[in-house]
Design an enzyme around this catalytic site. Structure first.
Site, PDB file in Angstrom:
ATOM      1  N   ARG A   1       0.864  -1.184   0.000  1.00  0.00           N
ATOM      2  CA  ARG A   1       0.000   0.000   0.000  1.00  0.00           C
ATOM      3  C   ARG A   1       0.891   1.222   0.000  1.00  0.00           C
ATOM      4  NH1 ARG A   1      -2.345   1.327   5.343  1.00  0.00           N
ATOM      5  NH2 ARG A   1      -0.877   3.029   5.162  1.00  0.00           N
TER       6      ARG A   1
ATOM      7  N   HIS B   1      -3.605   4.940   4.250  1.00  0.00           N
ATOM      8  CA  HIS B   1      -4.759   4.042   4.324  1.00  0.00           C
ATOM      9  C   HIS B   1      -5.974   4.704   3.675  1.00  0.00           C
ATOM     10  CE1 HIS B   1      -7.810   1.344   5.835  1.00  0.00           C
ATOM     11  NE2 HIS B   1      -8.451   2.383   6.335  1.00  0.00           N
TER      12      HIS B   1
ATOM     13  N   TYR C   1       3.628   6.120  11.453  1.00  0.00           N
ATOM     14  CA  TYR C   1       3.980   4.723  11.729  1.00  0.00           C
ATOM     15  C   TYR C   1       4.949   4.092  10.750  1.00  0.00           C
ATOM     16  CZ  TYR C   1       0.008   4.199   8.495  1.00  0.00           C
ATOM     17  OH  TYR C   1      -0.847   4.304   7.427  1.00  0.00           O
TER      18      TYR C   1
HETATM   19  C1  LIG Z   1     -14.862  -5.140  11.183  1.00  0.00           C
HETATM   20  C2  LIG Z   1     -14.071  -3.914  10.958  1.00  0.00           C
HETATM   21  N1  LIG Z   1     -13.204  -3.500  11.890  1.00  0.00           N
HETATM   22  C3  LIG Z   1     -12.488  -2.375  11.725  1.00  0.00           C
HETATM   23  C4  LIG Z   1     -12.615  -1.624  10.587  1.00  0.00           C
HETATM   24  C5  LIG Z   1     -11.800  -0.325  10.421  1.00  0.00           C
HETATM   25  N2  LIG Z   1     -10.821  -0.525   9.337  1.00  0.00           N
HETATM   26  C6  LIG Z   1     -11.097  -0.177   8.078  1.00  0.00           C
HETATM   27  S1  LIG Z   1      -9.910  -0.656   7.022  1.00  0.00           S
HETATM   28  C7  LIG Z   1      -8.962  -1.310   8.262  1.00  0.00           C
HETATM   29  C8  LIG Z   1      -7.671  -1.978   7.922  1.00  0.00           C
HETATM   30  C9  LIG Z   1      -7.881  -3.080   6.928  1.00  0.00           C
HETATM   31  O1  LIG Z   1      -6.663  -3.651   6.576  1.00  0.00           O
HETATM   32  P1  LIG Z   1      -6.558  -4.713   5.413  1.00  0.00           P
HETATM   33  O2  LIG Z   1      -7.593  -5.765   5.599  1.00  0.00           O
HETATM   34  O3  LIG Z   1      -5.160  -5.155   5.324  1.00  0.00           O
HETATM   35  O4  LIG Z   1      -6.993  -3.944   4.103  1.00  0.00           O
HETATM   36  P2  LIG Z   1      -6.282  -2.663   3.437  1.00  0.00           P
HETATM   37  O5  LIG Z   1      -6.852  -1.469   4.133  1.00  0.00           O
HETATM   38  O6  LIG Z   1      -4.823  -2.805   3.617  1.00  0.00           O
HETATM   39  O7  LIG Z   1      -6.710  -2.690   2.015  1.00  0.00           O
HETATM   40  C10 LIG Z   1      -9.588  -1.133   9.478  1.00  0.00           C
HETATM   41  C11 LIG Z   1      -9.045  -1.548  10.779  1.00  0.00           C
HETATM   42  C12 LIG Z   1     -13.539  -2.090   9.631  1.00  0.00           C
HETATM   43  N3  LIG Z   1     -13.756  -1.416   8.489  1.00  0.00           N
HETATM   44  N4  LIG Z   1     -14.239  -3.218   9.828  1.00  0.00           N
END
Ligand SMILES: Cc1ncc(C[n+]2csc(CCOP(=O)(O)OP(=O)(O)O)c2C)c(N)n1
Ligand SMILES: Cc1ncc(C[n+]2csc(CCOP(=O)(O)OP(=O)(O)O)c2C)c(N)n1
Ligand SMILES: [Mg+2]
Ligand SMILES: [Mg+2]
Lengths: 346, 345, 346, 345
Positions: free
Chosen positions: D244, D248, D257
């Site tokens: 990424r 985010h 971080y």
């Molecule tokens: C159940 C849930 N918990 C927390 C969140 C908040 N949140 C949104 S994206 C994210 C990180 C997701 O990481 P990843 O699965 O690696 O996907 P990326 O963002 O890297 O595409 C978090 C903690 C959420 N959307 N859904």
């Protein structure tokens, strides 16, 4: 089904009825739904070969095949998430959660997915999911087997919630719910599974209409008792006892816990001018608060006393030994009635 | 399968002594006798229900035997009566849950080192991880032992627990009793891939898949796992292959989903009989010992039954008093109301 | 903390105050709790290095160490289940769920474990868990980032629920909640995180007492507005506007959503004789029903009109463009007030 | 890692043609341009927020390219703009979700074969299994493709989905974009064992761990996985290793971080640059082609931006009208009340 309604709907005499238990009524309803809609599928933990721990799906796998009636792995979120995908693929899933308390692991899928997919997809992905949940207490079961989740479900936008109080209602409400295009949480009062009563298979309602609102189970003039699920029969007992003291109690089976039939509540209480709402769930933020507030809103001028709530306490559902202390019993309901009848404006 | 490398720390003890083997036998017999009696109690109306562990005595006694109750902590499901007995839990207090006296049981979990009986499948697996992580934070060397079944392995919480434990290197031993069934669903339609132990590798967790009906193998594996976790190497998973010989619970009817032939084939040789033969073969015990053990088990069961029969209901005030450490005015008002209306009657 | 209370509690003059945002107040409260209780631990998704997506835990890891302030894997059930085990081991866990809508995956652990472990263990395994949940809507965020779960939490026996409405309340309520031996769901109104206001660090309440009940934020004679979280400041605005029309509105910040301070509700409405309850959550089976029913129960004789509810609708929380249509706005609250004031017995 | 045996069914096509490679390049550039523009839109106040997929173009375009939208169905997270574009979804309707017009987007998911945008991490992985099982029940040959991240892999639902899919032999392709981060948490503190692909073996699911920045490898792996699943062999998991490169989301501040050095090291060579070099080396494309592609991407972005800017709010009545297929009296009453009070003002 519609044929039968037409046939019997025009006359006012009772159609031919059959005596059966709620378990049998539900089983028959599922059997017919499976026969009538080839996209209907029934599944859950132990729903296939065993026929469910309460035998509600008994014999269905043998009759309709292991593709349409099947066991899933032991994971409630999985079961409900699977339902979403099946609904997207054009099926009408009728999953079972084995016991009320085990709906909690699936709440995320129920609230965030099932209840919202029609909305999120702007109506292009309806969620015709009928989730059967053996519910409520009274059977001296282990922990988490006596829970009442209706307040939670009723608060969730996008869900409809219904609970039958006897075999006749069970048969018709399940057949109705399982043919709707929206998600319905179907809360079965497990303590009533084995009581037998007459079921008029031919038609839902005396007037031939769909079972969409509340239903007066006993007419009365002095006070309205509002209940659902297993509490309805208890309230009918209470009404008989009260009648001995010259108190004429109307008993309203709410049936639909979402949407609530506010008009029926209002009509009844406008007549009786007093109401007590009874449920097994804890008092605070229970569905009784909503019912009481709806009544107060619609009948403020006519109400002779504040609506009383006789409910479970704000404590975790207790073990069997204390169950009868927790669930509203006849005495507590009578006390509630007394408080309302004796209420004097200060 | 054995992906647990021999522990350098030397934490695992040597082979079981004759005394230990005899003790294990006594425990298994006591557990078996109480277990089969509890079914009878239910039929006699002494208790409303029970979930037997018939056939899982080796898995339960053997794993419980590896626990050091001065520092470890155990997280049961609803079927670990044999573990409770092995840990020395007050069995009247334990069995009271089946009398519907109190969910979780009447025993003191902090003193017993056994968390309350858990009815949510996989419900307490994460608790074990949390407790174990607490050991790390406190610089202590306790190990958490958590039980779950083949059916429970399907729950999301088990995955989250294994991942958390491995990321945090928490001292947890995941003890899976794969007894072939989750109520009516056999392992092959429950556990994709066929083995819970096989899952561990995906988290970098060492695993042992063992004969759960061989009590010596169970003690040995559990001791090795404890030594590994205690030395700061993180979690271990043990899958003990066994068989649920009885019904799921007293309300179950296994005839609806398995035949007696299947039961006999699945069950194999009785774990107690296996130990008995071994004790005889190694001349560690004789018939007199076995008779003595049985007599003791009977006496013990009688005592527990008497205790259970004498157990009254808990006072209704406990419903209110035990909700919080600091009660609330609303709850007190409900308690007062309840008292008034129940006395009034 | 207690020292400060003693010092300033005896005088009635305002102690020295500091202006800060709710984010700062919460951060400071956590910092102090960590300093005062070495068994307190703070964790959740992105709570460590990042300091939380709302920066509530900013700097805490650097100051108190990565053992006591840490990131977890992305799994809410895991986070809450971990909390149970830590509590059993003698810790005071202060987990964060990143957004309200992501509490759903943890509901099973919250309802069946956290809320019941003290009960199940007969008081031997208390659950001093303070679960922080950034809550409610109003920030034009993605789906599931604007939810109000108070009705669900308040219905669960064994939980306590609190929501601060401003930085002062945030600081003291969090310090209070995080030192209690029972589980508290701490619902932070995320739309208010960045508004600054005065915080009297030295003492909770004008009377020096603990912040345990509801709080009158504005006195008034004609009508009581009951609210919590972000709706309190909106109600205060409404009260100002109403005052221009000669309507004297009392604003009650409920603060504790479980247990509800029924006495404070009753005292206020006995005086004003009219009430409107405002919340963001959907209407049906929302906490407003409980509040309304409590008021009706206690003030039936004095009430001049049924309690009115101005709430979110029974629809899934909408996307940003429609947020202002969904959340009770000033106009809708004013309409609600008007309905109550103009109510005539039929 | 590659535990997917060569598919006998011959479902997987041969190597990519020059036309296909050029098309992939065009798609990646269009996606890149729209993605970086969306960040600018946010800064300019055109949209309130956005979650960029910078650096994940090969993973998204490559996997989406393997989909047959006449029969397959795709389940995205909130970050699959590149997949949507590759599937041919109406991009104004897609991007509208970032304008806060409608959660899930305004596109028609049934016609687009792309489920609504999903904000719950791991929320739709089980839906893919259900949809795929529906194919089995219907005797159809569609495959479900579901996306999730390294962070999402920690959720219980992912485990339940993998187990269900394997038990049911559902035709699902689990496509993990391991982009190194879940907001601020790096994969090594998220994914115990270090690899999501390694988890698959525990369920008996074949897995491919691939270079997610090599679009050719991504297309190839996804096609193989589709062929496997389509032939009735059950699920496959693909872990595409990527990075990424951006924040985010537009509200994130990665400087808190990770350092710029770490970013540069983690990101490696830009996937678009990699494809460009390959096209040049194989004389499949020249600078003129690249310029043309960029111009087309710019024109496309302008059109989408204009569409987004012209997009009005949805009428408030939709809040009520789209809740159910069959509305309720209570909801109608609320809608009427809302209409009255908003018009009144
Ligand atoms: C159940 C849930 N918990 C927390 C969140 C908040 N949140 C949104 S994206 C994210 C990180 C997701 O990481 P990843 O699965 O690696 O996907 P990326 O963002 O890297 O595409 C978090 C903690 C959420 N959307 N859904
Ligand atoms: C979350 C949850 N879902 C469903 C149940 C109902 N239930 C109780 S035991 C059981 C089967 C458990 O099987 P397994 O984990 O293999 O343990 P075993 O009973 O074989 O010891 C089920 C479905 C439950 N207790 N908890
Ligand atoms: Mg089992
Ligand atoms: Mg990621």
């Amino acid at each position: 089904m519609s044929n039968s309604i037409l046939e019997s709907g025009t006359t006012n005499e009772p159609a031919s009825t059959t005596v059966m238990s709620m378990q049998q009524a539900l089983n028959r309803a599922l059997d017919e739904v499976l026969a009538e809609n080839r996209k209907a599928v029934v599944f859950g933990e132990d729903c296939g070969r065993l026929g469910g721990v309460f035998r509600i799906t008994d014999g269905l796998q043998a009759k309709h095949g292991a593709q349409r009636v099947f066991d899933t792995p032991l994971a409630e979120s999985g079961i409900l998430g699977l339902s979403v995908g099946l609904a997207m693929a054009g099926f009408h899933p009728i999953p079972e959660v084995q016991f009320d308390g085990f709906a909690y692991p699936a709440i995320n899928q129920i609230v965030c997915q099932i209840a919202r997919m029609n909305y999120r997809s702007r109506g292009t992905m309806p969620m015709p999911i009928t989730l059967r949940v053996p519910s409520f207490g009274g059977i001296r079961a282990p922990e988490h087997h006596g829970e009442s989740l209706e307040a939670l479900f009723a608060h969730v936008p996008g869900l409809k919630v219904v609970s039958p109080s006897n075999p006749h209602e069970a048969y018709h409400l399940l057949k109705y719910a399982a043919t709707r295009p929206d998600p319905v949480i179907f809360m079965e009062p497990k303590s009533r599974y084995w009581q037998k009563a007459e079921v008029d298979i031919a038609r839902h309602e005396a007037d031939g209409g769909a079972p969409t609102g509340a239903k007066i189970m006993r007419e009365g003039r002095h006070l309205t008792l509002v209940a659902w699920g297993a509490m309805v029969s208890r309230c009918l007992q209470v009404a008989e006892l009260a009648a001995e003291d010259g108190i004429d109690v109307e008993v309203l089976d709410l049936r639909w816990l979402k949407p609530i039939d506010a008009a029926a509540l209002a009509a009844s209480v406008r007549k009786t001018r007093r109401a007590v709402v009874v449920h097994e769930a804890p008092l605070t933020s229970g569905l009784g608060a909503e019912v009481a507030q709806l009544i107060t809103q619609h009948c403020f001028d006519t109400l002779k006393a504040p609506v009383e709530r006789v409910t479970g306490f704000d404590v975790p559902y207790p073990s069997g030994d204390l169950e009868d202390e927790y669930i509203p019993n006849i005495d507590r309901i009578l006390f509630g009635i007394q408080r309302v009848l004796e209420y004097k404006r200060g | 399968m054995d992906t647990l490398s021999p522990v350098a720390s030397g934490g695992a003890a040597g082979p079981l002594t004759a005394d230990e083997l005899r003790e294990l036998y006594s425990l298994m017999v006591a557990v078996r006798h109480l277990d089969t009696s509890a079914i009878a109690w239910q039929r006699q109306g002494i208790i409303p229900g029970y979930a037997p562990e018939l056939g899982q005595e080796a898995a339960q006694v053997g794993s419980g035997y590896a626990v050091d109750i001065t520092r470890d902590f155990v997280f049961p499901t609803y079927r670990e009566m044999g573990v409770a007995r092995t840990l020395g839990v007050d069995m009247v207090a334990y069995m009271s849950t089946h009398k519907a006296t109190w969910h979780g049981g009447l025993y003191n979990p902090m003193e017993s080192r056994l968390a309350p009986i858990q009815a949510v499948v996989a419900g307490s697996v994460l608790h074990a991880v949390g407790w174990a992580h607490g050991q790390t934070l406190d610089g202590k060397d306790g190990v958490a032992l958590t039980y779950f079944g083949d059916g429970a392995s399907s729950q999301g919480d088990v995955h989250e627990a294994m991942n958390f434990a491995a990321v945090m290197k928490a001292p947890v031993v995941f003890f899976v009793q794969n007894n072939g069934w989750a109520i009516s669903v056999p392992t092959e339609r429950q556990v994709a891939g066929g083995s819970v132990a096989a899952r561990a590798a995906g988290y970098g967790i060492p695993a042992l898949k063992i004969d759960g009906d061989d009590v010596v193998a169970v003690v040995d594996a559990t001791r090795r796992a404890f030594a590994h976790a205690r030395s700061g190497n993180g979690p271990v998973l043990i899958e003990a292959m066994t068989y649920r010989r009885g019904p799921h619970s007293t309300s179950d009817d296994p005839g609806r989903y398995r035949s007696l032939d299947e039961e006999r084939d699945g069950a194999g040789v009785d774990p107690i009989e296996r130990l008995r033969q071994r004790l005889l073969a190694d001349s560690i015990a004789d018939e007199a010992f076995f008779a003595e053990v049985l007599a003791a088990a009977k006496a013990e069961e009688e005592q527990i039954r008497t205790g259970i029969q004498g157990l009254g209901s808990r006072p209704g005030t406990e419903m209110f008093d035990l909700v919080f450490q600091e009660t609330t005015p609303a709850l007190q008002a409900q308690a007062a109301n309840w008292r008034e209306e129940s006395e009034h009657v």
